[in-house]
Design a protein around this motif. Structure first.
Motif, mmCIF file in Angstrom:
data_model
loop_
_atom_site.group_PDB
_atom_site.id
_atom_site.type_symbol
_atom_site.label_atom_id
_atom_site.label_comp_id
_atom_site.label_asym_id
_atom_site.label_seq_id
_atom_site.Cartn_x
_atom_site.Cartn_y
_atom_site.Cartn_z
ATOM 1 N N TYR A 1 54.104 33.795 36.182
ATOM 2 C CA TYR A 1 54.243 34.391 34.850
ATOM 3 C C TYR A 1 53.260 33.794 33.838
ATOM 4 O O TYR A 1 52.801 34.510 32.944
ATOM 5 C CB TYR A 1 55.689 34.283 34.357
ATOM 6 C CG TYR A 1 56.574 35.308 35.025
ATOM 7 C CD1 TYR A 1 56.366 36.665 34.832
ATOM 8 C CD2 TYR A 1 57.589 34.924 35.894
ATOM 9 C CE1 TYR A 1 57.145 37.621 35.469
ATOM 10 C CE2 TYR A 1 58.384 35.869 36.535
ATOM 11 C CZ TYR A 1 58.151 37.213 36.319
ATOM 12 O OH TYR A 1 58.904 38.157 36.954
ATOM 13 N N ILE A 2 52.939 32.522 33.990
ATOM 14 C CA ILE A 2 51.932 31.920 33.096
ATOM 15 C C ILE A 2 50.604 32.664 33.269
ATOM 16 O O ILE A 2 49.992 33.140 32.313
ATOM 17 C CB ILE A 2 51.740 30.407 33.412
ATOM 18 C CG1 ILE A 2 53.004 29.612 33.057
ATOM 19 C CG2 ILE A 2 50.525 29.834 32.679
ATOM 20 C CD1 ILE A 2 53.002 28.189 33.577
ATOM 21 N N LEU A 3 50.180 32.793 34.533
ATOM 22 C CA LEU A 3 48.876 33.406 34.801
ATOM 23 C C LEU A 3 48.886 34.911 34.535
ATOM 24 O O LEU A 3 47.898 35.477 34.058
ATOM 25 C CB LEU A 3 48.449 33.121 36.249
ATOM 26 C CG LEU A 3 48.206 31.647 36.570
ATOM 27 C CD1 LEU A 3 47.924 31.451 38.052
ATOM 28 C CD2 LEU A 3 47.042 31.097 35.752
ATOM 29 N N TYR A 4 50.032 35.528 34.800
ATOM 30 C CA TYR A 4 50.148 36.972 34.561
ATOM 31 C C TYR A 4 49.905 37.295 33.082
ATOM 32 O O TYR A 4 49.129 38.188 32.741
ATOM 33 C CB TYR A 4 51.543 37.443 34.995
ATOM 34 C CG TYR A 4 51.817 38.890 34.699
ATOM 35 C CD1 TYR A 4 51.494 39.867 35.630
ATOM 36 C CD2 TYR A 4 52.358 39.295 33.481
ATOM 37 C CE1 TYR A 4 51.707 41.204 35.355
ATOM 38 C CE2 TYR A 4 52.580 40.623 33.191
ATOM 39 C CZ TYR A 4 52.254 41.575 34.140
ATOM 40 O OH TYR A 4 52.459 42.894 33.851
ATOM 41 N N ASN A 5 50.581 36.564 32.205
ATOM 42 C CA ASN A 5 50.434 36.809 30.768
ATOM 43 C C ASN A 5 49.017 36.501 30.286
ATOM 44 O O ASN A 5 48.462 37.224 29.450
ATOM 45 C CB ASN A 5 51.461 35.997 29.980
ATOM 46 C CG ASN A 5 52.850 36.604 30.091
ATOM 47 O OD1 ASN A 5 53.053 37.760 29.770
ATOM 48 N ND2 ASN A 5 53.808 35.835 30.579
ATOM 49 N N LEU A 6 48.436 35.437 30.841
ATOM 50 C CA LEU A 6 47.039 35.107 30.492
ATOM 51 C C LEU A 6 46.100 36.234 30.909
ATOM 52 O O LEU A 6 45.187 36.615 30.164
ATOM 53 C CB LEU A 6 46.620 33.827 31.223
ATOM 54 C CG LEU A 6 46.664 32.517 30.453
ATOM 55 C CD1 LEU A 6 46.154 31.395 31.344
ATOM 56 C CD2 LEU A 6 45.790 32.586 29.202
ATOM 57 N N PHE A 7 46.341 36.731 32.103
ATOM 58 C CA PHE A 7 45.524 37.810 32.671
ATOM 59 C C PHE A 7 45.557 39.036 31.746
ATOM 60 O O PHE A 7 44.514 39.602 31.391
ATOM 61 C CB PHE A 7 46.077 38.138 34.064
ATOM 62 C CG PHE A 7 45.349 39.198 34.829
ATOM 63 C CD1 PHE A 7 43.978 39.348 34.729
ATOM 64 C CD2 PHE A 7 46.027 40.047 35.702
ATOM 65 C CE1 PHE A 7 43.305 40.326 35.459
ATOM 66 C CE2 PHE A 7 45.365 41.019 36.427
ATOM 67 C CZ PHE A 7 44.012 41.161 36.306
ATOM 68 N N VAL A 8 46.764 39.412 31.313
ATOM 69 C CA VAL A 8 46.907 40.572 30.426
ATOM 70 C C VAL A 8 46.187 40.300 29.099
ATOM 71 O O VAL A 8 45.474 41.161 28.577
ATOM 72 C CB VAL A 8 48.398 40.909 30.197
ATOM 73 C CG1 VAL A 8 48.559 41.965 29.106
ATOM 74 C CG2 VAL A 8 49.038 41.392 31.488
ATOM 75 N N MET A 9 46.336 39.070 28.586
ATOM 76 C CA MET A 9 45.723 38.745 27.299
ATOM 77 C C MET A 9 44.194 38.874 27.357
ATOM 78 O O MET A 9 43.590 39.497 26.476
ATOM 79 C CB MET A 9 46.098 37.323 26.876
ATOM 80 C CG MET A 9 45.637 36.999 25.478
ATOM 81 S SD MET A 9 45.701 35.270 25.088
ATOM 82 C CE MET A 9 44.257 34.624 25.867
ATOM 83 N N SER B 1 41.847 33.426 35.650
ATOM 84 C CA SER B 1 43.308 33.474 35.565
ATOM 85 C C SER B 1 43.940 34.045 36.829
ATOM 86 O O SER B 1 45.114 33.807 37.097
ATOM 87 C CB SER B 1 43.741 34.291 34.340
ATOM 88 O OG SER B 1 43.188 35.572 34.406
ATOM 89 N N THR B 2 43.164 34.803 37.603
ATOM 90 C CA THR B 2 43.788 35.426 38.776
ATOM 91 C C THR B 2 43.482 34.715 40.098
ATOM 92 O O THR B 2 44.111 35.033 41.106
ATOM 93 C CB THR B 2 43.334 36.900 38.907
ATOM 94 O OG1 THR B 2 41.913 36.943 38.821
ATOM 95 C CG2 THR B 2 43.955 37.764 37.842
ATOM 96 N N ALA B 3 42.537 33.771 40.085
ATOM 97 C CA ALA B 3 42.158 33.110 41.350
ATOM 98 C C ALA B 3 43.382 32.487 42.024
ATOM 99 O O ALA B 3 43.588 32.634 43.238
ATOM 100 C CB ALA B 3 41.091 32.059 41.093
ATOM 101 N N PHE B 4 44.247 31.845 41.213
ATOM 102 C CA PHE B 4 45.424 31.205 41.810
ATOM 103 C C PHE B 4 46.534 32.212 42.132
ATOM 104 O O PHE B 4 47.464 31.885 42.855
ATOM 105 C CB PHE B 4 45.968 30.102 40.893
ATOM 106 C CG PHE B 4 45.076 28.900 40.878
ATOM 107 C CD1 PHE B 4 44.904 28.133 42.023
ATOM 108 C CD2 PHE B 4 44.389 28.537 39.737
ATOM 109 C CE1 PHE B 4 44.056 27.043 42.029
ATOM 110 C CE2 PHE B 4 43.545 27.443 39.729
ATOM 111 C CZ PHE B 4 43.376 26.686 40.879
ATOM 112 N N LEU B 5 46.428 33.405 41.575
ATOM 113 C CA LEU B 5 47.405 34.442 41.941
ATOM 114 C C LEU B 5 47.052 35.039 43.307
ATOM 115 O O LEU B 5 47.892 35.639 43.969
ATOM 116 C CB LEU B 5 47.444 35.550 40.886
ATOM 117 C CG LEU B 5 48.103 35.160 39.558
ATOM 118 C CD1 LEU B 5 47.982 36.289 38.547
ATOM 119 C CD2 LEU B 5 49.562 34.796 39.751
#
Lengths: 482, 199
Positions: A107-115, A139-143
């Motif tokens: 969720y941390i990375l998801y919100n960053l990605f959208v931002m 932001s998505t590399a770790f996802l």
């Protein structure tokens, strides 16, 4: 303050997700509430744009009819993906595939990605846009390496390296655009508008070189052939809700960058150069996707190649220009909805069968009755069957290009037929037949199919009827990019 | 960089390249009497000369990669031939469109910059080591920063900082990934990455 608020919401959600440590429900609902708030703000922003044509905040942010379309796509798809993530991650947690800590990282990375995606389409500066698109990679590399297994790390590594090189080439192209313009303007913060004003004073040959770098660079992010190689592996290994965002939204953000530069090129040089380049990359993408899709073993990769095909169709539409460009804008919207729907279905199948291999998946229709219907609807939509909107957009793209580029259109029609046959072959094999042994029948939880049902409703409604405000935005957007 | 095989030397050379970039930025700052440019030079020095090599040395120390060497697909003579060809391309007339509008003193340096960019690009392709690929990408970025300065791109202070911050985060993520690759593949050679092909 509307754009600043729009960017602040996902940022605040990221901060809260950082603070909330192990409370899963808090993380889920904060992201969902933030996503709903983003959609509401996006609609208000669209209303402002409809009223005034351009909505500007300070000298850093500006939204016109073209960019507000992307804001709407990012926020609407983002909200539906946020809802789907709840069901998907709960199920993975239940199966002990991931821990609560992983959900927090998600969720941390998801919100960053959208931002950062929202920042890319709302900023006035090409350099800030580049920073934001580069930040999407970060932001998505770790996802992608989310499951922390060698295959996922390998896919993430491939993604990081290929996209970073691609984006550096895009940066180089941006430098070629901006350097002569900044020396002419003596301005250190060049906006798209200022660049457009300077462009006629720059050597057209330099602009052509610059556009090639921009197209190759952002084309890598978009997944155009031959820079697409990261896409199938990433889609196959990354967590499914994120892949839905990759295909439905990130692809469009990269396209946004290319089209912004193309609209600048149209002022500075003969528009035929960028158009021919787009047609060439588009054609190559569609043909390769068709050939690979016909011999595919992994259903997530099958969808990845379908995204490459649609990236190609979009490039082709904008390359043909005129009516085709308007159709491509609408196509982009329908594709985002239909592909997210298909990835949600793929996610549900993966949760049930624990495999992404087509040969391991049989009898979905009896095992996952709701998902199978959703998947079939998604399939008919994505291959461009009437009455779905993609049928009309593909028809308009191809019919408007047939006079000037008959050979290209003929090859594309043939490729689309191969894609249809290939797709149908694998889908029918997965749908029917005796269910794989040991599979418990029934859907996982309501969160895994209700977001997909919402997508179907939106897809069908927009396929039949485009509301007047949306039609106005599309018309104005097509004027901006041509 | 193309000839060096030891990972530690490779990182040192990147630090050295970044130090040259910093010196260049300082000269530019003195020339333009710009305090902002001094600050950018200081941040560049901190990120690229101090922090980046420190991160990578730490990755090497933690994973005991001191003796590891980075192999390449092409041997040294072939690599040198490719580099010569790339230099010829960079100095060819077909690319003069990039610099022809500049004063001749500045324009003469631009082909050298393009050579650095092409050579860095080739470095990413030619190397088998994960760390070498990362250094190749960072070297490519250095080349573009050099080029943008020579081409006269004047960016605002905030934009410069934004780009450097992006690179800084990239360096951290890349260093974490190198460690992850080593943990999971017991090597930092990308030739060991075969999970996606075997599927």
């Amino acid at each position: 303050m509307m754009i600043v608020s729009l960017l602040s919401i996902p940022f605040l959600a990221t901060i809260v997700a950082l603070i909330v440590r192990r409370n899963k429900q808090w993380l889920e609902y904060i992201t969902l509430i933030a996503s709903v708030a983003e959609v509401v703000l996006a609609f208000f922003l669209a209303k402002k744009v409809l009223q005034f044509g351009i909505y500007q905040e300070y000298s850093f942010f500006s939204v016109d009819a073209f960019s507000v379309l992307f804001v709407l796509i990012i926020t609407v798809i983002g909200m539906i993906v946020a809802a789907y993530s709840i069901g998907y991650l709960r199920q993975e947690l239940e199966k002990k595939i991931i821990s609560v800590d992983r959900i927090r990282i998600y969720y941390i990375l998801y919100n960053l990605f959208v931002m950062v995606m929202l920042l890319a389409v709302t900023t006035v500066s090409p350099i800030v846009m580049w920073i934001a698109i580069e930040a999407t990679t970060l932001s998505t590399a770790f996802l992608i390496s989310f499951y922390n297994v060698p295959a996922a790390t390998e896919a993430a590594w491939k993604y990081l390296i290929i996209n970073s090189v691609g984006l550096l080439l895009a940066f180089l192209g941006t430098v070629f655009f901006l350097a002569p313009a900044s020396s002419l303007a003596h301005d250190t913060f060049l906006s798209w508008n200022e660049l457009a004003e300077m462009i006629t004073r720059i050597d057209p040959r330099l602009l052509k070189v610059a556009f090639v770098f921009v197209l190759v660079g952002y084309g890598t992010k978009m997944g155009l052939v031959p820079m697409h190689t990261w896409r199938p592996d990433t889609y196959s290994k990354a967590t499914t809700p994120v892949v839905a965002l990759f295909s439905g939204v990130l692809l469009n953000v990269a396209l946004f960058a290319i089209l912004r530069f193309k609209s600048i090129m149209n002022i500075g040089v003969d528009s035929s150069f960028p158009e021919q380049a787009l047609i060439a990359f588009g054609l190559l993408s569609i043909v390769l996707a068709a050939l690979v899709m016909f011999a595919q073993k992994n259903y997530k990769k099958l969808l990845a190649y379908s995204s490459i095909e649609h990236a190609g169709l979009l490039a082709l539409g904008f390359g043909f220009g005129g009516v085709a460009a308007v159709a491509a804008l609408i196509h982009m919207m329908y594709h985002a909805l239909a592909k997210s729907l298909l990835f949600f279905s793929a996610g549900n199948i993966l949760l049930k069968y624990n495999s992404t291999k087509i040969q391991n998946v049989r009898g979905i229709i009896s095992v996952l009755p709701i998902t199978s219907v959703l998947c079939l609807i998604g399939f008919f939509a994505i291959v461009g069957m009437p009455p779905f909107g993609l049928f009309w957009t593909e028809l308009y793209i191809l019919s408007s290009g047939v006079i000037q580029h008959p050979v290209v259109v003929a090859i594309v029609v043939f490729s689309l037929a191969i894609i249809f046959i290939g797709f149908l072959r694998y889908l029918s094999a997965m749908m029917f037949g005796k269910p794989t042994e040991g599979i418990v029948k029934g859907e996982s939880n309501a969160w895994t199919y209700i977001p997909a049902i919402i997508l179907v409703v939106v897809l069908v409604v927009l396929g039949i009827y485009l509301p007047l405000p949306l039609r106005t935005l599309l018309r104005e957007a097509s004027v901006i990019i041509q | 960089m193309h000839i060096v095989r030891k990972n530690t030397s490779f990182i040192f050379l990147y630090g050295l390249q970044s130090a040259v970039l910093t010196i260049f930025l300082v000269i530019l700052a003195i020339d333009k009497a710009s305090l902002e440019l001094f600050f950018i030079a200081a941040v560049t020095c901190l990120v690229k000369v101090v922090l980046a090599p420190w991160f990578f040395y730490r990755v090497i120390a933690r994973n005991r990669l001191h003796l590891s060497t980075a192999s390449a697909y092409l041997n040294i003579p072939l690599t040198l031939i490719v580099l010569v060809v790339l230099s010829l391309i960079a100095y060819s007339d077909s690319l003069n469109v990039v610099w022809h509008y500049l004063p001749s003193a500045v324009a003469s340096v631009v082909p050298l910059n393009i050579t650095v960019i092409l050579a860095s690009f080739f470095l990413v392709i030619n190397r088998k080591g994960a760390l070498s690929q990362i250094i190749g990408i960072l070297s490519l970025e250095n080349g573009i920063v050099f080029l943008s300065s020579f081409l006269g791109l004047e960016q605002s202070f905030a934009l410069e900082l934004g780009v450097i911050f992006d690179i800084f985060v990239w360096i951290i993520i890349a260093a974490v990934f190198v460690s992850m690759v080593y943990r999971q593949f017991e090597s930092i050679s990308i030739t060991k990455m075969k999970h996606l092909i075997e599927e």
